[in-house]
Design an enzyme around this catalytic site. Structure first.
Site, PDB file in Angstrom:
ATOM      1  N   LYS A   1       0.842  -1.200   0.000  1.00  0.00           N
ATOM      2  CA  LYS A   1       0.000   0.000   0.000  1.00  0.00           C
ATOM      3  C   LYS A   1       0.882   1.256   0.000  1.00  0.00           C
ATOM      4  CE  LYS A   1      -3.477   2.336   2.793  1.00  0.00           C
ATOM      5  NZ  LYS A   1      -4.453   2.248   3.863  1.00  0.00           N
TER       6      LYS A   1
ATOM      7  N   GLU B   1      10.652  -4.555   4.529  1.00  0.00           N
ATOM      8  CA  GLU B   1      10.767  -5.943   4.095  1.00  0.00           C
ATOM      9  C   GLU B   1      10.421  -6.083   2.614  1.00  0.00           C
ATOM     10  OE1 GLU B   1       9.137  -4.728   6.700  1.00  0.00           O
ATOM     11  OE2 GLU B   1       8.917  -6.177   8.327  1.00  0.00           O
TER      12      GLU B   1
ATOM     13  N   GLY C   1      -4.771  -1.872   4.839  1.00  0.00           N
ATOM     14  CA  GLY C   1      -3.926  -2.979   4.365  1.00  0.00           C
ATOM     15  C   GLY C   1      -4.567  -4.336   4.590  1.00  0.00           C
ATOM     16  N   ARG C   2      -5.160  -4.556   5.767  1.00  0.00           N
ATOM     17  CA  ARG C   2      -5.712  -5.874   6.092  1.00  0.00           C
ATOM     18  C   ARG C   2      -7.042  -6.132   5.399  1.00  0.00           C
ATOM     19  NH1 ARG C   2      -4.849  -2.493  10.221  1.00  0.00           N
ATOM     20  NH2 ARG C   2      -6.568  -1.722  11.494  1.00  0.00           N
TER      21      ARG C   2
ATOM     22  N   GLU D   1      -4.838  -6.650  14.682  1.00  0.00           N
ATOM     23  CA  GLU D   1      -4.335  -5.338  14.264  1.00  0.00           C
ATOM     24  C   GLU D   1      -5.471  -4.317  14.305  1.00  0.00           C
ATOM     25  OE1 GLU D   1      -0.817  -4.402  11.352  1.00  0.00           O
ATOM     26  OE2 GLU D   1      -2.632  -4.415  10.154  1.00  0.00           O
TER      27      GLU D   1
ATOM     28  N   HIS E   1      -4.391 -32.777  17.526  1.00  0.00           N
ATOM     29  CA  HIS E   1      -3.230 -33.571  17.940  1.00  0.00           C
ATOM     30  C   HIS E   1      -2.114 -32.671  18.435  1.00  0.00           C
ATOM     31  CE1 HIS E   1      -5.242 -37.104  16.394  1.00  0.00           C
ATOM     32  NE2 HIS E   1      -5.657 -36.315  15.422  1.00  0.00           N
TER      33      HIS E   1
ATOM     34  N   LYS F   1       8.963  -0.314  13.873  1.00  0.00           N
ATOM     35  CA  LYS F   1       9.516  -0.047  12.530  1.00  0.00           C
ATOM     36  C   LYS F   1      10.550   1.067  12.616  1.00  0.00           C
ATOM     37  CE  LYS F   1       5.392  -0.875   9.706  1.00  0.00           C
ATOM     38  NZ  LYS F   1       4.472  -0.238   8.773  1.00  0.00           N
TER      39      LYS F   1
HETATM   40  O1  F6P Z   1       3.209  -3.461   9.801  1.00  0.00           O
HETATM   41  C1  F6P Z   1       1.844  -3.427   9.647  1.00  0.00           C
HETATM   42  C2  F6P Z   1       1.418  -2.924   8.321  1.00  0.00           C
HETATM   43  O2  F6P Z   1       1.404  -1.551   8.359  1.00  0.00           O
HETATM   44  C3  F6P Z   1       0.072  -3.521   7.963  1.00  0.00           C
HETATM   45  O3  F6P Z   1      -0.975  -2.762   8.410  1.00  0.00           O
HETATM   46  C4  F6P Z   1       0.157  -3.631   6.488  1.00  0.00           C
HETATM   47  O4  F6P Z   1      -0.762  -4.575   6.015  1.00  0.00           O
HETATM   48  C5  F6P Z   1       1.587  -4.064   6.311  1.00  0.00           C
HETATM   49  O5  F6P Z   1       2.295  -3.329   7.283  1.00  0.00           O
HETATM   50  C6  F6P Z   1       2.166  -3.848   4.943  1.00  0.00           C
HETATM   51  O6  F6P Z   1       2.128  -2.511   4.553  1.00  0.00           O
HETATM   52  P1  F6P Z   1       2.285  -2.100   3.043  1.00  0.00           P
HETATM   53  O7  F6P Z   1       1.174  -2.722   2.279  1.00  0.00           O
HETATM   54  O8  F6P Z   1       2.246  -0.609   3.020  1.00  0.00           O
HETATM   55  O9  F6P Z   1       3.610  -2.615   2.571  1.00  0.00           O
END
Ligand code: F6P
Length: 552
Positions: free
Chosen positions: A210, A216, A270-271, A356, A387, A515
């Protein structure tokens, strides 16, 4: 927060303090119609919450809380595209992503309003054309080869939703148009695992982010870019990459072309973004038809949530049952067991959607809630969970409500296997509720000829106390439509709970601090870097890390 809401929570606690109020089995003895009165049925979808300690008084108490929190007003504001996420000045209009263009949904912005339905329709048409061109081989690799694999890079909401849906719609299928691999963790081992055996010449890389600033994802995208360019040359990059983001400037700076970029807006959290261009991996791997059906299923649930009276409203009822468990009974965990291996990562997605969204301690007016909010959610597929950790759910010291999820029909040709799966789901729910008394165990052991000494020593360990609550979510078949409906059911459950708890379900400020600190520590981990000024423990660990790497 309003006195009315405080009173409503207090009333729920009083109801839970009535003698026997935590027991479930006496409720069936008292009310022969309980199994049908305490369940909601909508089409083929049933949410059975009769195996909970909710009785008529508790249900009234919960609806009283819903009125005190103005749930109906919240629902209207949500669908009107108002800024229900005040800390980010944003609407939460993910419903527009699955609605038909004619729905005319709008979303308020910090200034002005978006014609959400029109924006979504335009981007959805572009996505469909892209997917069909890839499948037909009209959009091909730098070598002219047809793309057979998707490498989907993203994390959190830009990973989990697409991953769950892709698995649900492709596992066990032999005719899926493409295969998808998902890469989320910045751990270099994850990159090796995700690209192992992949042919760069046949791989389309999707970068879902987003913000397009997530550390990452950006690092993994750079690694993938080097992987493609190393194998096929720099000129291959624009052909092999597509981006799914709101940050079109950063996408362009990365070198992804406009016709391979699919955008969405800030009013998609995002979620909640699997329905947006972030879901492109689903459409590529499963096909456009299934992707559209998934959207249709979610939109069907949106309309049910928007229009159905609260007392017949599945997301509302599921939310209220959860509130009873957390705020009346004091449960602090929630288990989700999907008896469908294709939903094996559903708990991971729901962890983000629930925790979240509602892992908050401050109400909209900035004061501490004074009541508990989101429980810790965990889960595994059934029967595997039986299990491993289910022992604790049956006999541990905590009460852990469980959601059992099951489709009546499977998509394989082994009806015996599916009946066994279903038998286990029903048996677990029954065992949690009815348990087994010490008297029954003693009698059984005596019948089998156990010595009195053995009976005395072992019987207490075998007692299953029962009276442990569960919901069962049962539907006809796990297909794209019912998958969309199921995920949207949980999304709206979470929104309802957020409303009742009086919190902002659509922000996630808590993840920001880590972060920021990670960004500060990263340069201190390079050889020769000056030590930072952290707490003594963190400084010590950084020093030790560098020493263990021979980089002190
Ligand atoms: O670290 C949490 C978050 O901000 C989530 O809310 C989001 O889904 C994820 O990081 C990834 O963010 P982006 O889509 O901006 O890379």
């Amino acid at each position: 927060m309003t006195d009315l809401r405080i009173e409503a929570f207090a009333h729920l606690r009083q109801l839970a303090a009535r003698p026997d109020a935590r027991r479930i089995t006496p409720l069936f003895a008292r009310d022969p119609a309980r199994a049908t009165r305490f369940r909601a049925v909508w089409g083929d979808l049933t949410v059975d919450f009769s195996k909970s300690s909710i009785d008529d008084a508790a249900l009234e108490g919960l609806f009283h809380l819903a009125a005190a929190a103005d749930l109906e007003g919240f629902r209207r504001r949500l669908f009107a595209g108002e800024r229900v996420n005040p800390t980010e000045h944003r609407a939460a209009m993910h419903m527009a992503l699955r609605a038909p263009a004619a729905a005319g949904l709008r979303a308020s912005l910090a200034s002005g309003t978006d014609d959400a339905s029109a924006l979504v329709a335009a981007e959805r048409n572009r996505m469909q054309a892209f997917v069909e061109a890839v499948h037909a081989g009209r959009k091909a690799s730098a070598t002219g080869a047809r793309f057979t694999h998707v490498l989907a890079i993203g994390i959190g909401g830009s990973d989990l939703g697409p991953l769950v849906a892709t698995e649900a719609l492709t596992l066990g299928r032999t005719d899926a148009p493409m295969q998808a691999r998902f890469l989320s963790n910045v751990d270099g081992h994850a990159f090796i695992h995700a690209t192992k055996g992949l042919d760069p010449a046949r791989t389309l890389v999707l970068v879902a982010s987003k913000t397009f600033t997530t550390q990452e994802t950006v690092m993994n995208a750079r690694a993938a870019r080097a992987w493609i360019a190393g194998a096929l040359g720099e000129a291959a990059v624009p052909l092999h990459f597509a981006a799914l983001s709101t940050n079109l400037t950063a996408v362009a700076a990365f070198g992804i072309t406009v016709d391979h970029t699919f955008g969405f807006r800030d009013w998609v959290g995002g979620r909640y973004s699997l329905w947006s261009p972030v879901g492109l991996a689903i459409a590529l791997a499963a096909g456009w038809g299934p992707f559209q059906s998934m959207l249709d299923g979610a939109w069907a649930m949106d309309q049910h949530f928007r229009d159905a009276p609260l007392r017949e409203n599945l997301p509302v009822l599921l939310a209220l049952v959860g509130i009873w468990h957390v705020n009346a009974l004091g449960c602090d965990t929630q288990c989700v067991l999907a008896y469908d291996d294709r939903l094996r990562r559903l708990p991971a997605h729901l962890q983000q959607v629930e925790m979240e969204s509602n892992g908050k301690r401050v109400t909209l007016d900035g004061t501490l809630t004074g009541w508990d909010t989101c429980p810790v959610l965990f889960g595994e597929p059934g029967t595997n969970a039986q299990h491993s950790f289910i022992q604790l759910v049956h006999q541990g010291t905590r009460t852990i409500p469980v959601d059992f999820i099951l489709a009546a029909n499977a998509d394989h040709d082994r009806p015996d296997a599916h009946r066994a799966l279903a038998a286990n789901a029903f048996a677990q729910a029954e065992a949690l509720m009815v348990g087994k008394t010490e008297a029954a165990i003693r009698a059984e052991m005596a019948d089998k000829g156990a010595s009195q000494a053995d009976i005395d020593a072992i019987a207490p360990h075998r007692v299953a106390p029962g009276e442990r609550p569960s919901n069962t979510i049962l539907f006809s078949r796990l297909d794209a439509f019912s998958l969309g409906r199921l995920i949207a059911l949980y999304e709206h459950k979470v929104a309802v709970q957020g409303c009742l708890w009086g919190i902002d379900s659509f922000d996630q400020w808590g993840v920001e601090l880590g972060k920021v600190l990670a960004g500060g520590i990263l340069p201190e981990l390079t050889p020769g870097a000056a030590p930072g000024t952290h707490d003594a423990s963190t400084n010590g660990l950084i020093t030790r890390f560098r020493a263990l790497r021979g980089e002190a």
